[in-house]
Design a protein around this motif. Structure first.
Motif, PDB file in Angstrom:
ATOM      1  N   ALA A  94       0.835  -1.203   0.000  1.00 21.33           N
ATOM      2  CA  ALA A  94       0.000   0.000   0.000  1.00 21.33           C
ATOM      3  C   ALA A  94       0.870   1.254   0.000  1.00 21.33           C
ATOM      4  CB  ALA A  94      -0.925  -0.005   1.213  1.00 21.33           C
ATOM      5  N   ALA A  95       1.936   1.240   0.795  1.00 16.08           N
ATOM      6  CA  ALA A  95       2.847   2.380   0.819  1.00 16.08           C
ATOM      7  C   ALA A  95       3.536   2.543  -0.528  1.00 16.08           C
ATOM      8  CB  ALA A  95       3.882   2.191   1.931  1.00 16.08           C
ATOM      9  N   ALA A  96       3.917   1.424  -1.141  1.00 11.64           N
ATOM     10  CA  ALA A  96       4.530   1.494  -2.469  1.00 11.64           C
ATOM     11  C   ALA A  96       3.550   2.074  -3.476  1.00 11.64           C
ATOM     12  CB  ALA A  96       4.976   0.098  -2.904  1.00 11.64           C
ATOM     13  N   GLY A  97       2.280   1.715  -3.340  1.00  7.58           N
ATOM     14  CA  GLY A  97       1.266   2.193  -4.263  1.00  7.58           C
ATOM     15  C   GLY A  97       1.051   3.692  -4.214  1.00  7.58           C
ATOM     16  N   GLU A  98       1.516   4.348  -3.157  1.00  2.00           N
ATOM     17  CA  GLU A  98       1.397   5.807  -3.087  1.00  2.00           C
ATOM     18  C   GLU A  98       2.318   6.493  -4.093  1.00  2.00           C
ATOM     19  OE1 GLU A  98       1.928   7.084   0.912  1.00  2.00           O
ATOM     20  OE2 GLU A  98       0.265   5.867   1.695  1.00  2.00           O
ATOM     21  N   LEU A  99       3.352   5.761  -4.549  1.00  2.61           N
ATOM     22  CA  LEU A  99       4.232   6.307  -5.585  1.00  2.61           C
ATOM     23  C   LEU A  99       3.688   6.056  -6.987  1.00  2.61           C
ATOM     24  CD1 LEU A  99       7.945   5.532  -4.570  1.00  2.61           C
ATOM     25  CD2 LEU A  99       6.710   7.698  -4.449  1.00  2.61           C
ATOM     26  N   GLY A 100       2.803   5.077  -7.124  1.00  2.06           N
ATOM     27  CA  GLY A 100       2.267   4.735  -8.434  1.00  2.06           C
ATOM     28  C   GLY A 100       1.887   3.269  -8.493  1.00  2.06           C
ATOM     29  N   VAL A 101       1.786   2.750  -9.694  1.00  2.00           N
ATOM     30  CA  VAL A 101       1.421   1.343  -9.902  1.00  2.00           C
ATOM     31  C   VAL A 101       2.684   0.491  -9.807  1.00  2.00           C
ATOM     32  CG1 VAL A 101       0.453  -0.334 -11.517  1.00  2.00           C
ATOM     33  CG2 VAL A 101      -0.539   1.971 -11.345  1.00  2.00           C
ATOM     34  N   VAL A 102       2.684  -0.450  -8.886  1.00  3.47           N
ATOM     35  CA  VAL A 102       3.845  -1.333  -8.713  1.00  3.47           C
ATOM     36  C   VAL A 102       3.903  -2.305  -9.890  1.00  3.47           C
ATOM     37  CG1 VAL A 102       4.940  -3.079  -7.265  1.00  3.47           C
ATOM     38  CG2 VAL A 102       3.755  -1.143  -6.206  1.00  3.47           C
ATOM     39  N   THR A 103       5.003  -2.271 -10.614  1.00  3.21           N
ATOM     40  CA  THR A 103       5.168  -3.153 -11.770  1.00  3.21           C
ATOM     41  C   THR A 103       6.224  -4.232 -11.549  1.00  3.21           C
ATOM     42  OG1 THR A 103       6.751  -1.571 -12.709  1.00  3.21           O
ATOM     43  CG2 THR A 103       4.458  -1.390 -13.425  1.00  3.21           C
ATOM     44  N   GLY A 104       6.978  -4.133 -10.450  1.00  2.00           N
ATOM     45  CA  GLY A 104       8.015  -5.120 -10.196  1.00  2.00           C
ATOM     46  C   GLY A 104       8.169  -5.410  -8.718  1.00  2.00           C
ATOM     47  N   LEU A 105       8.484  -6.648  -8.413  1.00  2.00           N
ATOM     48  CA  LEU A 105       8.803  -7.064  -7.051  1.00  2.00           C
ATOM     49  C   LEU A 105      10.106  -7.844  -7.078  1.00  2.00           C
ATOM     50  CD1 LEU A 105       8.300  -7.791  -4.007  1.00  2.00           C
ATOM     51  CD2 LEU A 105       7.033  -9.800  -4.856  1.00  2.00           C
ATOM     52  N   VAL A 106      11.035  -7.469  -6.205  1.00  3.41           N
ATOM     53  CA  VAL A 106      12.226  -8.279  -5.951  1.00  3.41           C
ATOM     54  C   VAL A 106      12.102  -8.791  -4.529  1.00  3.41           C
ATOM     55  CG1 VAL A 106      14.733  -8.364  -5.850  1.00  3.41           C
ATOM     56  CG2 VAL A 106      13.611  -6.886  -7.521  1.00  3.41           C
ATOM     57  N   ALA A 107      11.780 -10.079  -4.384  1.00  6.56           N
ATOM     58  CA  ALA A 107      11.610 -10.702  -3.071  1.00  6.56           C
ATOM     59  C   ALA A 107      12.973 -11.187  -2.597  1.00  6.56           C
ATOM     60  CB  ALA A 107      10.605 -11.845  -3.147  1.00  6.56           C
ATOM     61  N   ASN A 108      13.679 -10.314  -1.923  1.00 10.67           N
ATOM     62  CA  ASN A 108      15.077 -10.543  -1.590  1.00 10.67           C
ATOM     63  C   ASN A 108      15.338 -10.773  -0.109  1.00 10.67           C
ATOM     64  OD1 ASN A 108      18.142 -10.144  -1.900  1.00 10.67           O
ATOM     65  ND2 ASN A 108      17.573  -8.408  -0.591  1.00 10.67           N
ATOM     66  N   ALA A 109      14.447 -10.332   0.760  1.00 15.14           N
ATOM     67  CA  ALA A 109      14.706 -10.425   2.199  1.00 15.14           C
ATOM     68  C   ALA A 109      15.035 -11.863   2.589  1.00 15.14           C
ATOM     69  CB  ALA A 109      13.493  -9.927   2.987  1.00 15.14           C
ATOM     70  N   GLY A 110      16.137 -12.039   3.314  1.00 10.65           N
ATOM     71  CA  GLY A 110      16.552 -13.388   3.696  1.00 10.65           C
ATOM     72  C   GLY A 110      17.456 -13.379   4.907  1.00 10.65           C
ATOM     73  N   VAL A 111      17.594 -14.553   5.514  1.00 11.59           N
ATOM     74  CA  VAL A 111      18.434 -14.690   6.696  1.00 11.59           C
ATOM     75  C   VAL A 111      18.895 -16.142   6.805  1.00 11.59           C
ATOM     76  CG1 VAL A 111      16.452 -15.189   8.217  1.00 11.59           C
ATOM     77  CG2 VAL A 111      18.544 -14.227   9.194  1.00 11.59           C
ATOM     78  N   THR A 112      20.114 -16.347   7.296  1.00 13.61           N
ATOM     79  CA  THR A 112      20.559 -17.713   7.616  1.00 13.61           C
ATOM     80  C   THR A 112      20.539 -17.943   9.123  1.00 13.61           C
ATOM     81  OG1 THR A 112      22.867 -17.005   7.549  1.00 13.61           O
ATOM     82  CG2 THR A 112      21.959 -17.989   5.547  1.00 13.61           C
ATOM     83  N   ALA A 113      20.956 -16.943   9.901  1.00 15.87           N
ATOM     84  CA  ALA A 113      20.776 -16.891  11.362  1.00 15.87           C
ATOM     85  C   ALA A 113      21.655 -17.844  12.162  1.00 15.87           C
ATOM     86  CB  ALA A 113      19.306 -17.124  11.738  1.00 15.87           C
ATOM     87  N   HIS A 114      22.112 -18.960  11.586  1.00 16.30           N
ATOM     88  CA  HIS A 114      22.828 -19.965  12.386  1.00 16.30           C
ATOM     89  C   HIS A 114      23.552 -20.904  11.427  1.00 16.30           C
ATOM     90  CE1 HIS A 114      23.419 -22.946  15.629  1.00 16.30           C
ATOM     91  NE2 HIS A 114      23.098 -23.842  14.714  1.00 16.30           N
ATOM     92  N   LEU A 115      24.733 -21.314  11.799  1.00 15.67           N
ATOM     93  CA  LEU A 115      25.480 -22.305  11.039  1.00 15.67           C
ATOM     94  C   LEU A 115      25.686 -23.546  11.892  1.00 15.67           C
ATOM     95  CD1 LEU A 115      28.242 -20.091   9.380  1.00 15.67           C
ATOM     96  CD2 LEU A 115      26.416 -21.294   8.192  1.00 15.67           C
ATOM     97  N   GLY A 116      25.441 -24.712  11.300  1.00 17.26           N
ATOM     98  CA  GLY A 116      25.647 -25.954  12.030  1.00 17.26           C
ATOM     99  C   GLY A 116      24.745 -27.053  11.516  1.00 17.26           C
ATOM    100  N   ASP A 117      24.906 -28.240  12.079  1.00 17.69           N
ATOM    101  CA  ASP A 117      24.044 -29.354  11.707  1.00 17.69           C
ATOM    102  C   ASP A 117      22.595 -29.056  12.104  1.00 17.69           C
ATOM    103  OD1 ASP A 117      26.316 -30.610  10.886  1.00 17.69           O
ATOM    104  OD2 ASP A 117      26.236 -32.244  12.359  1.00 17.69           O
ATOM    105  N   LEU A 118      21.669 -29.582  11.334  1.00 17.19           N
ATOM    106  CA  LEU A 118      20.255 -29.376  11.646  1.00 17.19           C
ATOM    107  C   LEU A 118      19.933 -29.875  13.049  1.00 17.19           C
ATOM    108  CD1 LEU A 118      17.439 -28.475  10.711  1.00 17.19           C
ATOM    109  CD2 LEU A 118      17.105 -30.787   9.798  1.00 17.19           C
ATOM    110  N   ALA A 119      20.541 -31.001  13.463  1.00 18.91           N
ATOM    111  CA  ALA A 119      20.265 -31.567  14.777  1.00 18.91           C
ATOM    112  C   ALA A 119      20.663 -30.627  15.908  1.00 18.91           C
ATOM    113  CB  ALA A 119      20.999 -32.899  14.934  1.00 18.91           C
ATOM    114  N   ASP A 120      21.566 -29.687  15.617  1.00 19.36           N
ATOM    115  CA  ASP A 120      22.026 -28.746  16.635  1.00 19.36           C
ATOM    116  C   ASP A 120      21.400 -27.365  16.494  1.00 19.36           C
ATOM    117  OD1 ASP A 120      23.823 -30.674  17.685  1.00 19.36           O
ATOM    118  OD2 ASP A 120      25.258 -30.199  16.089  1.00 19.36           O
ATOM    119  N   THR A 121      20.496 -27.223  15.559  1.00 18.78           N
ATOM    120  CA  THR A 121      19.885 -25.922  15.301  1.00 18.78           C
ATOM    121  C   THR A 121      18.600 -25.785  16.107  1.00 18.78           C
ATOM    122  OG1 THR A 121      20.761 -25.987  13.042  1.00 18.78           O
ATOM    123  CG2 THR A 121      19.037 -24.376  13.502  1.00 18.78           C
ATOM    124  N   PRO A 122      18.487 -24.750  16.934  1.00 20.41           N
ATOM    125  CA  PRO A 122      17.267 -24.570  17.731  1.00 20.41           C
ATOM    126  C   PRO A 122      16.026 -24.435  16.854  1.00 20.41           C
ATOM    127  CG  PRO A 122      19.022 -23.128  18.523  1.00 20.41           C
ATOM    128  CD  PRO A 122      19.494 -23.718  17.231  1.00 20.41           C
TER     129      PRO A 122
END
Length: 247
Positions: A72-100
């Motif tokens: 909605a906030a983006a739409g205040e600038l005009g018609v949204v014609t593109g989305l780059v869904a980039n937000a990401g996180v790894t948060a932890h490194l290790g074996d799955l068995a050790d990952t909370p």
């Protein structure tokens, strides 16, 4: 009117580089971010200095109400014609068995659910069948989706594999609606995501895995994203473009 593209996770790394690349190509841009307000403001100022309109909007992509508010906030600038869904996180490194479990949930929510929610809202707004003007969605996946990332973050790899499946299916759903859906899958890239997972030295330690012998830079990923959003890629949908130095 110039194209208007929303970039989630746009305050740093690949997202910030993508905002700059799009601004250079004449896109007005919306810089979505959850943290890093000062960094997001700097990215906006940089985009504006390149002659386009830009705004930063804080939103948690795992919250559907905040996703709606972001668009909605983006739409205040005009018609949204593109989305780059980039937000990401790894948060932890290790074996799955050790990952909370809470870390597993966070990684799956941000990297998969967040992309699904943003792509869903973009589809609602862009689909010509629903009254939209068409558009393009690019998700940022990862080479981890096919490598599995054993002993590091298999839950992250699983989330990115889900993103790839989303791209293939949603591209088919929206092909008749004037909306193209693609992904870029980077490999090892010099961003802050490694330090965010508690291992700032990881990039240098594992660079030997890359056939080209070096990590990538955000500025080497962003042009691929910009290309997929542009008219040169008009016949490209359902593709996952790997930009990973041979990895």
């Amino acid at each position: 009117m110039p194209p208007l593209t929303l970039v989630t996770g746009g305050s740093r790394g690949i997202g910030a580089a993508t905002v700059r690349a799009l601004a250079d190509r004449g896109h007005d841009v919306v810089v979505g971010h959850r943290t890093g307000a000062a960094e997001a403001a700097a990215v906006v100022a940089d985009a504006e200095a390149r002659g386009v309109r830009a705004v930063a909007v804080r939103a948690d992509v795992t919250d559907p109400d905040e996703v709606d508010a972001l668009f909605a906030a983006a739409g205040e600038l005009g018609v949204v014609t593109g989305l780059v869904a980039n937000a990401g996180v790894t948060a932890h490194l290790g074996d799955l068995a050790d990952t909370p479990v809470d870390v597993v949930r966070q990684v799956l929510d941000v990297n998969l659910l967040g992309v699904v929610l943003c792509a869903r809202r973009a589809a609602q707004l862009m689909s010509r069948r629903r009254g939209g003007a068409g558009g393009s969605i690019v998700a940022v996946s990862s080479s981890a989706a096919t490598l599995g990332s054993a002993h590091e973050y298999v839950h992250y790899a699983a989330a990115k594999a889900g993103v790839d499946a989303l791209v293939v299916g949603l591209a088919k759903e929206l092909a008749d609606d004037g909306v193209r859906v693609n992904a870029v899958a980077p490999g090892l890239v010099r961003t802050g995501i490694h330090a965010g997972a508690g291992d700032a030295g990881r990039l240098d330690r594992v660079t030997g895995r890359v056939p080209m012998g070096r990590p990538g830079e955000p500025e080497e990923i962003a042009p691929a994203i910009a290309w997929l959003l542009g008219p040169e890629a008009a016949y490209c949908t359902g593709a996952v473009l790997r930009v990973a130095g041979g990895l």
